[in-house]
Scaffold this motif. Structure first.
Motif: not given
Length: 233
Positions: A11-12, A23, A25, A27-29, A48, A50, A107-109
Motif C-alpha cells: 500500500n505504501n 520516500e 510513498l 497515497q490513497d485519495l 492513488k 505519488i 493532503s499531499l502536502q
C-alpha cells in the motif's frame, strides 16, 4: 532489522520488496476524489498518487507521455497528472479538481514545483503501477543514496490469492505454511484475510531470501485443505 507487513509494503511502496532508501510513498485519495466531476476518478475502485517533490519542471508533456506508456505495462489504462506551480494546480485534470484543490494540496502536502501522478484502477493495478513508477523516477532523478544498505523483513504474507482462471482461492505459496494465530479463524471465513507465518528478507528493493513456518498439526492442515476445496479423501 525493521519489519514491515506485506500490506503496508504494497500500500505504501507498491512492492513486496520495497526500496526504503527514498520516500515518495503511495497515497490513497479514493475518498477525497469520489465526488469530483471526473468519471475516471469518481467511478474507479481506487485512486492513488505519488508526489515527485520539486521536480515538476523536469517533466515535459512528452516525458510524461513516456511514463504513461510505461504505466500501461502494469495494467493501468492511463496516467493522470497535475503540477503544483505558483500556488495552484495546473495540467490536464486540474480543472476537474478545483472543488477539492485546497484539500488535495493539504493532503499531499504540495509545495511549488511538485508533480502529482495519479492511477485510478483496482488496488492491485494502482499499487503495482505506482510502485514501478516510483522506482523508475527515483533512478531518473538520482534520488537513491547508493551508500545505504536498507535491510528489511517483510512479514505477514497473504496465505491465499484469488485465481480468476479457476474462480477460487489458491495457495499463494503452498498449502503447508502455518497461518498466523490471529488470522487462522478466517480459514472458515474470508480467506483473503488469512496471513501466513512467512517472511522475506529484502535489501534496497531486492529479495535476498525468504522462509516460513510449517503446519505441524493434523487438524489445522485438514482445515487448510478444506478451505482449498479438497475432500478428506
Amino acid at each position: 532489522f525493521p519489519r514491515m507487513s506485506y500490506d503496508d509494503a504494497m500500500n505504501n511502496y507498491g512492492s513486496d520488496k520495497p526500496d526504503t532508501r527514498f520516500e515518495m510513498l503511495l497515497q490513497d485519495l479514493t475518498d477525497l476524489v469520489k465526488d469530483v466531476d471526473f468519471k475516471v476518478f469518481s467511478q474507479a475502485p481506487v485512486v492513488k498518487a505519488i508526489v515527485v517533490k520539486g521536480n515538476a519542471d523536469k517533466y515535459s508533456r512528452k516525458s510524461i507521455d513516456k511514463l504513461t506508456e510505461f504505466a500501461k505495462q502494469f495494467g493501468a489504462k492511463g496516467l493522470a497528472w497535475v503540477k503544483f506551480t505558483d500556488g495552484s494546480l495546473n495540467g490536464p485534470v486540474a480543472k476537474f479538481l478545483t472543488t477539492i484543490e485546497d484539500e488535495l494540496t493539504a493532503s499531499l502536502q504540495l509545495e511549488d514545483n511538485d508533480l502529482v501522478l495519479f492511477v485510478a484502477d483496482t488496488l492491485e493495478v494502482a499499487n503495482n503501477t505506482l510502485g514501478a513508477l516510483r522506482t523508475r523516477i527515483a533512478k531518473e532523478l538520482d534520488m537513491v543514496d547508493n551508500s545505504k544498505f536498507n535491510f528489511l523483513w517483510v512479514v505477514d504474507w497473504p496465505m491465499f490469492e484469488w485465481s480468476e482462471e479457476e474462480g477460487r482461492y489458491m495457495s499463494a505459496h503452498h498449502p503447508f505454511t502455518l497461518p498466523t494465530e490471529e488470522s487462522a479463524h478466517e480459514l472458515e471465513g474470508d480467506l483473503a484475510q488469512v496471513r501466513a507465518v512467512a517472511y522475506d528478507i529484502v535489501l534496497n528493493g531486492y529479495e535476498l531470501g525468504g522462509g516460513s513456518l510449517r503446519i505441524t498439526q493434523r487438524e489445522l492442515q485438514e482445515r487448510m485443505f478444506k478451505a482449498l476445496g479438497f475432500t478428506a479423501e
